[in-house]
Design a protein around this motif. Sequence first.
Motif, mmCIF file in Angstrom:
data_model
loop_
_atom_site.group_PDB
_atom_site.id
_atom_site.type_symbol
_atom_site.label_atom_id
_atom_site.label_comp_id
_atom_site.label_asym_id
_atom_site.label_seq_id
_atom_site.Cartn_x
_atom_site.Cartn_y
_atom_site.Cartn_z
ATOM 1 N N LYS A 58 54.393 -59.825 -84.211
ATOM 2 C CA LYS A 58 55.502 -60.191 -83.339
ATOM 3 C C LYS A 58 55.089 -59.968 -81.888
ATOM 4 O O LYS A 58 54.582 -58.913 -81.533
ATOM 5 C CB LYS A 58 56.723 -59.331 -83.654
ATOM 6 N N THR A 59 55.264 -60.978 -81.118
ATOM 7 C CA THR A 59 55.029 -60.867 -79.681
ATOM 8 C C THR A 59 55.978 -61.816 -78.978
ATOM 9 O O THR A 59 56.394 -62.829 -79.537
ATOM 10 C CB THR A 59 53.558 -61.171 -79.318
ATOM 11 N N ASN A 60 56.349 -61.469 -77.796
ATOM 12 C CA ASN A 60 57.297 -62.288 -77.049
ATOM 13 C C ASN A 60 56.594 -63.058 -75.945
ATOM 14 O O ASN A 60 55.732 -62.511 -75.255
ATOM 15 C CB ASN A 60 58.384 -61.406 -76.427
ATOM 16 N N VAL A 61 56.975 -64.306 -75.809
ATOM 17 C CA VAL A 61 56.470 -65.116 -74.705
ATOM 18 C C VAL A 61 57.236 -64.692 -73.454
ATOM 19 O O VAL A 61 58.456 -64.554 -73.478
ATOM 20 C CB VAL A 61 56.671 -66.620 -74.991
ATOM 21 N N LYS A 62 56.514 -64.460 -72.393
ATOM 22 C CA LYS A 62 57.113 -64.003 -71.135
ATOM 23 C C LYS A 62 57.106 -65.119 -70.097
ATOM 24 O O LYS A 62 56.234 -65.984 -70.102
ATOM 25 C CB LYS A 62 56.333 -62.810 -70.564
ATOM 26 N N LYS A 63 58.062 -65.080 -69.215
ATOM 27 C CA LYS A 63 58.141 -65.995 -68.076
ATOM 28 C C LYS A 63 57.764 -65.161 -66.845
ATOM 29 O O LYS A 63 58.275 -64.057 -66.661
ATOM 30 C CB LYS A 63 59.583 -66.500 -67.972
ATOM 31 N N TYR A 64 56.822 -65.675 -66.048
ATOM 32 C CA TYR A 64 56.353 -64.889 -64.909
ATOM 33 C C TYR A 64 55.843 -65.790 -63.789
ATOM 34 O O TYR A 64 55.643 -66.980 -63.974
ATOM 35 C CB TYR A 64 55.251 -63.914 -65.349
ATOM 36 N N ARG A 65 55.634 -65.171 -62.640
ATOM 37 C CA ARG A 65 54.994 -65.826 -61.496
ATOM 38 C C ARG A 65 53.785 -64.988 -61.117
ATOM 39 O O ARG A 65 53.868 -63.770 -61.043
ATOM 40 C CB ARG A 65 55.956 -65.884 -60.307
ATOM 41 N N MET A 66 52.677 -65.645 -60.861
ATOM 42 C CA MET A 66 51.479 -64.917 -60.446
ATOM 43 C C MET A 66 51.597 -64.586 -58.963
ATOM 44 O O MET A 66 51.971 -65.439 -58.154
ATOM 45 C CB MET A 66 50.230 -65.751 -60.712
ATOM 46 N N ARG A 67 51.289 -63.368 -58.636
ATOM 47 C CA ARG A 67 51.380 -62.942 -57.232
ATOM 48 C C ARG A 67 50.477 -63.758 -56.325
ATOM 49 O O ARG A 67 50.815 -64.029 -55.181
ATOM 50 C CB ARG A 67 51.020 -61.467 -57.109
ATOM 51 N N SER A 68 49.314 -64.149 -56.854
ATOM 52 C CA SER A 68 48.343 -64.875 -56.045
ATOM 53 C C SER A 68 48.687 -66.359 -55.880
ATOM 54 O O SER A 68 48.066 -67.045 -55.072
ATOM 55 C CB SER A 68 46.949 -64.741 -56.658
ATOM 56 N N ASP A 69 49.667 -66.856 -56.631
ATOM 57 C CA ASP A 69 50.044 -68.269 -56.562
ATOM 58 C C ASP A 69 51.126 -68.448 -55.497
ATOM 59 O O ASP A 69 52.275 -68.071 -55.685
ATOM 60 C CB ASP A 69 50.556 -68.739 -57.925
ATOM 61 N N GLU A 70 50.744 -69.031 -54.382
ATOM 62 C CA GLU A 70 51.671 -69.189 -53.258
ATOM 63 C C GLU A 70 52.758 -70.225 -53.514
ATOM 64 O O GLU A 70 53.755 -70.274 -52.804
ATOM 65 C CB GLU A 70 50.884 -69.548 -51.991
ATOM 66 N N THR A 71 52.578 -71.054 -54.544
ATOM 67 C CA THR A 71 53.591 -72.073 -54.843
ATOM 68 C C THR A 71 54.798 -71.480 -55.555
ATOM 69 O O THR A 71 55.853 -72.103 -55.596
ATOM 70 C CB THR A 71 53.001 -73.189 -55.735
ATOM 71 N N GLY A 72 54.648 -70.292 -56.134
ATOM 72 C CA GLY A 72 55.753 -69.675 -56.854
ATOM 73 C C GLY A 72 56.015 -70.305 -58.211
ATOM 74 O O GLY A 72 57.079 -70.140 -58.787
ATOM 75 N N ARG A 73 55.043 -71.047 -58.700
ATOM 76 C CA ARG A 73 55.177 -71.736 -59.986
ATOM 77 C C ARG A 73 55.480 -70.754 -61.118
ATOM 78 O O ARG A 73 54.846 -69.705 -61.231
ATOM 79 C CB ARG A 73 53.874 -72.473 -60.267
ATOM 80 N N ILE A 74 56.437 -71.095 -61.947
ATOM 81 C CA ILE A 74 56.782 -70.272 -63.100
ATOM 82 C C ILE A 74 55.818 -70.606 -64.234
ATOM 83 O O ILE A 74 55.544 -71.766 -64.508
ATOM 84 C CB ILE A 74 58.235 -70.515 -63.539
#
Length: 68
Positions: free
Chosen positions: A2-18
């Motif tokens: 069991k593992t959960n898929v997470k929603k995140y933004r990479m700090r290094s990504d200036e576009t803020g893409r999810i």
Amino acid sequence: MKTNVKKYRMRSDETGRIRFGFISEDAPEELATSEREGIDLYNCIGVAFSAIQELQGQINELKGGSVA
């Protein structure tokens, strides 16, 4: 497993893409690299493929036959 898929933004990504994925520190040992620095994509594919095969087998049983 069991593992959960997470929603995140990479700090290094200036576009803020999810993005969606696994957090290596939280992922099962089978999915993480040995040093838990990331996710082993080859293992993820293998685990996903195995799960799909298992589900297909269950579907076939419910349908009353075994389709390859």
